[in-house]
Scaffold this motif. Sequence first.
Motif, PDB file in Angstrom:
ATOM      1  N   TRP A   1       0.844  -1.192   0.000  1.00  0.00           N
ATOM      2  CA  TRP A   1       0.000   0.000   0.000  1.00  0.00           C
ATOM      3  C   TRP A   1       0.879   1.242   0.000  1.00  0.00           C
ATOM      4  O   TRP A   1       0.559   2.221  -0.635  1.00  0.00           O
ATOM      5  CB  TRP A   1      -0.951  -0.012   1.202  1.00  0.00           C
ATOM      6  CG  TRP A   1      -2.180  -0.830   0.950  1.00  0.00           C
ATOM      7  CD1 TRP A   1      -2.226  -2.169   0.679  1.00  0.00           C
ATOM      8  CD2 TRP A   1      -3.530  -0.385   0.917  1.00  0.00           C
ATOM      9  NE1 TRP A   1      -3.516  -2.568   0.488  1.00  0.00           N
ATOM     10  CE2 TRP A   1      -4.340  -1.495   0.637  1.00  0.00           C
ATOM     11  CE3 TRP A   1      -4.132   0.845   1.119  1.00  0.00           C
ATOM     12  CZ2 TRP A   1      -5.724  -1.403   0.538  1.00  0.00           C
ATOM     13  CZ3 TRP A   1      -5.512   0.932   1.023  1.00  0.00           C
ATOM     14  CH2 TRP A   1      -6.291  -0.189   0.730  1.00  0.00           C
ATOM     15  N   ILE A   2       1.987   1.194   0.727  1.00  0.00           N
ATOM     16  CA  ILE A   2       2.980   2.271   0.733  1.00  0.00           C
ATOM     17  C   ILE A   2       4.339   1.636   0.473  1.00  0.00           C
ATOM     18  O   ILE A   2       4.703   0.647   1.105  1.00  0.00           O
ATOM     19  CB  ILE A   2       3.006   3.010   2.094  1.00  0.00           C
ATOM     20  CG1 ILE A   2       1.694   3.727   2.352  1.00  0.00           C
ATOM     21  CG2 ILE A   2       4.170   3.975   2.169  1.00  0.00           C
ATOM     22  CD1 ILE A   2       1.473   4.947   1.493  1.00  0.00           C
ATOM     23  N   VAL A   3       5.110   2.213  -0.439  1.00  0.00           N
ATOM     24  CA  VAL A   3       6.437   1.702  -0.768  1.00  0.00           C
ATOM     25  C   VAL A   3       7.427   2.849  -0.617  1.00  0.00           C
ATOM     26  O   VAL A   3       7.205   3.952  -1.121  1.00  0.00           O
ATOM     27  CB  VAL A   3       6.476   1.143  -2.204  1.00  0.00           C
ATOM     28  CG1 VAL A   3       7.862   0.668  -2.556  1.00  0.00           C
ATOM     29  CG2 VAL A   3       5.465   0.035  -2.375  1.00  0.00           C
ATOM     30  N   ASP A   4       8.524   2.562   0.108  1.00  0.00           N
ATOM     31  CA  ASP A   4       9.570   3.568   0.313  1.00  0.00           C
ATOM     32  C   ASP A   4      10.916   2.861   0.314  1.00  0.00           C
ATOM     33  O   ASP A   4      11.403   2.437   1.357  1.00  0.00           O
ATOM     34  CB  ASP A   4       9.342   4.309   1.626  1.00  0.00           C
ATOM     35  CG  ASP A   4      10.313   5.463   1.823  1.00  0.00           C
ATOM     36  OD1 ASP A   4      11.030   5.804   0.866  1.00  0.00           O
ATOM     37  OD2 ASP A   4      10.343   6.026   2.931  1.00  0.00           O
TER      38      ASP A   4
ATOM     39  N   ASP B   1       1.472  -2.418   4.402  1.00  0.00           N
ATOM     40  CA  ASP B   1       0.111  -2.634   3.961  1.00  0.00           C
ATOM     41  C   ASP B   1      -0.804  -2.500   5.160  1.00  0.00           C
ATOM     42  O   ASP B   1      -0.452  -1.876   6.153  1.00  0.00           O
ATOM     43  CB  ASP B   1      -0.035  -3.995   3.279  1.00  0.00           C
ATOM     44  CG  ASP B   1       0.108  -5.162   4.237  1.00  0.00           C
ATOM     45  OD1 ASP B   1       0.616  -4.975   5.353  1.00  0.00           O
ATOM     46  OD2 ASP B   1      -0.303  -6.274   3.872  1.00  0.00           O
ATOM     47  N   LEU B   2      -1.959  -3.074   5.070  1.00  0.00           N
ATOM     48  CA  LEU B   2      -2.924  -2.977   6.158  1.00  0.00           C
ATOM     49  C   LEU B   2      -2.548  -3.844   7.347  1.00  0.00           C
ATOM     50  O   LEU B   2      -3.012  -3.602   8.458  1.00  0.00           O
ATOM     51  CB  LEU B   2      -4.312  -3.395   5.645  1.00  0.00           C
ATOM     52  CG  LEU B   2      -4.827  -2.642   4.432  1.00  0.00           C
ATOM     53  CD1 LEU B   2      -6.163  -3.208   4.009  1.00  0.00           C
ATOM     54  CD2 LEU B   2      -4.910  -1.176   4.716  1.00  0.00           C
ATOM     55  N   TRP B   3      -1.720  -4.834   7.145  1.00  0.00           N
ATOM     56  CA  TRP B   3      -1.457  -5.820   8.194  1.00  0.00           C
ATOM     57  C   TRP B   3      -0.022  -5.787   8.700  1.00  0.00           C
ATOM     58  O   TRP B   3       0.212  -5.961   9.890  1.00  0.00           O
ATOM     59  CB  TRP B   3      -1.785  -7.220   7.678  1.00  0.00           C
ATOM     60  CG  TRP B   3      -3.087  -7.258   6.949  1.00  0.00           C
ATOM     61  CD1 TRP B   3      -3.266  -7.259   5.596  1.00  0.00           C
ATOM     62  CD2 TRP B   3      -4.394  -7.220   7.509  1.00  0.00           C
ATOM     63  NE1 TRP B   3      -4.593  -7.249   5.286  1.00  0.00           N
ATOM     64  CE2 TRP B   3      -5.318  -7.234   6.442  1.00  0.00           C
ATOM     65  CE3 TRP B   3      -4.876  -7.186   8.811  1.00  0.00           C
ATOM     66  CZ2 TRP B   3      -6.688  -7.212   6.640  1.00  0.00           C
ATOM     67  CZ3 TRP B   3      -6.248  -7.171   9.006  1.00  0.00           C
ATOM     68  CH2 TRP B   3      -7.140  -7.186   7.929  1.00  0.00           C
ATOM     69  N   TYR B   4       0.969  -5.588   7.813  1.00  0.00           N
ATOM     70  CA  TYR B   4       2.381  -5.659   8.194  1.00  0.00           C
ATOM     71  C   TYR B   4       3.181  -4.552   7.528  1.00  0.00           C
ATOM     72  O   TYR B   4       2.831  -4.060   6.471  1.00  0.00           O
ATOM     73  CB  TYR B   4       2.999  -7.002   7.782  1.00  0.00           C
ATOM     74  CG  TYR B   4       2.457  -8.180   8.539  1.00  0.00           C
ATOM     75  CD1 TYR B   4       2.888  -8.460   9.825  1.00  0.00           C
ATOM     76  CD2 TYR B   4       1.492  -9.011   7.981  1.00  0.00           C
ATOM     77  CE1 TYR B   4       2.383  -9.526  10.526  1.00  0.00           C
ATOM     78  CE2 TYR B   4       0.987 -10.086   8.682  1.00  0.00           C
ATOM     79  CZ  TYR B   4       1.438 -10.337   9.957  1.00  0.00           C
ATOM     80  OH  TYR B   4       0.926 -11.399  10.651  1.00  0.00           O
ATOM     81  N   GLY B   5       4.306  -4.227   8.175  1.00  0.00           N
ATOM     82  CA  GLY B   5       5.316  -3.374   7.586  1.00  0.00           C
ATOM     83  C   GLY B   5       6.567  -4.198   7.409  1.00  0.00           C
ATOM     84  O   GLY B   5       7.074  -4.768   8.376  1.00  0.00           O
TER      85      GLY B   5
ATOM     86  N   SER C   1       8.994  10.838   0.797  1.00  0.00           N
ATOM     87  CA  SER C   1       9.714  10.073  -0.216  1.00  0.00           C
ATOM     88  C   SER C   1       8.990   8.791  -0.592  1.00  0.00           C
ATOM     89  O   SER C   1       9.324   8.159  -1.578  1.00  0.00           O
ATOM     90  CB  SER C   1      11.117   9.735   0.293  1.00  0.00           C
ATOM     91  OG  SER C   1      11.027   8.913   1.449  1.00  0.00           O
ATOM     92  N   SER C   2       7.989   8.412   0.183  1.00  0.00           N
ATOM     93  CA  SER C   2       7.269   7.170  -0.100  1.00  0.00           C
ATOM     94  C   SER C   2       6.195   7.397  -1.158  1.00  0.00           C
ATOM     95  O   SER C   2       5.730   8.506  -1.375  1.00  0.00           O
ATOM     96  CB  SER C   2       6.636   6.622   1.181  1.00  0.00           C
ATOM     97  OG  SER C   2       5.700   7.541   1.685  1.00  0.00           O
ATOM     98  N   THR C   3       5.831   6.312  -1.823  1.00  0.00           N
ATOM     99  CA  THR C   3       4.801   6.359  -2.857  1.00  0.00           C
ATOM    100  C   THR C   3       3.740   5.303  -2.553  1.00  0.00           C
ATOM    101  O   THR C   3       3.991   4.352  -1.809  1.00  0.00           O
ATOM    102  CB  THR C   3       5.389   6.081  -4.253  1.00  0.00           C
ATOM    103  OG1 THR C   3       5.989   4.793  -4.242  1.00  0.00           O
ATOM    104  CG2 THR C   3       6.406   7.129  -4.637  1.00  0.00           C
ATOM    105  N   TYR C   4       2.590   5.475  -3.146  1.00  0.00           N
ATOM    106  CA  TYR C   4       1.546   4.468  -2.998  1.00  0.00           C
ATOM    107  C   TYR C   4       1.891   3.274  -3.869  1.00  0.00           C
ATOM    108  O   TYR C   4       2.340   3.419  -5.001  1.00  0.00           O
ATOM    109  CB  TYR C   4       0.181   5.030  -3.394  1.00  0.00           C
ATOM    110  CG  TYR C   4      -0.348   6.038  -2.400  1.00  0.00           C
ATOM    111  CD1 TYR C   4      -0.779   5.625  -1.150  1.00  0.00           C
ATOM    112  CD2 TYR C   4      -0.406   7.379  -2.707  1.00  0.00           C
ATOM    113  CE1 TYR C   4      -1.256   6.537  -0.225  1.00  0.00           C
ATOM    114  CE2 TYR C   4      -0.882   8.302  -1.792  1.00  0.00           C
ATOM    115  CZ  TYR C   4      -1.313   7.868  -0.547  1.00  0.00           C
ATOM    116  OH  TYR C   4      -1.787   8.773   0.360  1.00  0.00           O
ATOM    117  N   GLY C   5       1.673   2.090  -3.324  1.00  0.00           N
ATOM    118  CA  GLY C   5       2.014   0.868  -4.027  1.00  0.00           C
ATOM    119  C   GLY C   5       0.887   0.350  -4.896  1.00  0.00           C
ATOM    120  O   GLY C   5      -0.204   0.927  -4.975  1.00  0.00           O
TER     121      GLY C   5
END
Length: 155
Positions: free
Chosen positions: A28-31, A37-41, A124-128
């Motif tokens: 969901w977020i990529v950096d 995501d909704l469950w884990y980083g 700096s992060s983008t949506y995945g």
Amino acid sequence: MLVVLAGVMVFHLLNLILLIISTAVNAWIVDGDLSTDLWYGCTSKNGGYHCKQSMSEDWLQAVQALMVLSVLFCLLSFVFFLCQLFTLVKGGRFYFTAIFQILASLFVMSGAIIYTVMNTAAESSTYGHAYVLAWVAFPLTLISGLIYIVLRKKE
């Protein structure tokens, strides 16, 4: 008529697959090496993949619940479509199926909006791709629900 029903079923299954992927995939977020995501980083370091549970904020739990509800309502809508296909009178419309499909689209839209507004990721992060798939699934699921409203059962 059989071709139309097969097309509607394939379109519905495509929507269901998009919803499942967007709910489950860790992007969901990529950096850089970090993806959440909704469950884990998760981070990838030295060829390894290390994951920890996501933050337990109320807004994230609301997004999790809405995305799971969208998957469940889309699945229930498909089951109801199959049941109505065999039990609905000739000339009847698939209103019950349409209601569940439109609710699934509203749930995924609400979840994506909450995530967009409340997310405080670094600049700096983008949506995945999973986030994008959630937004793509919204109009497709809504269109599918509207198709069920128009669709009539024929001989």
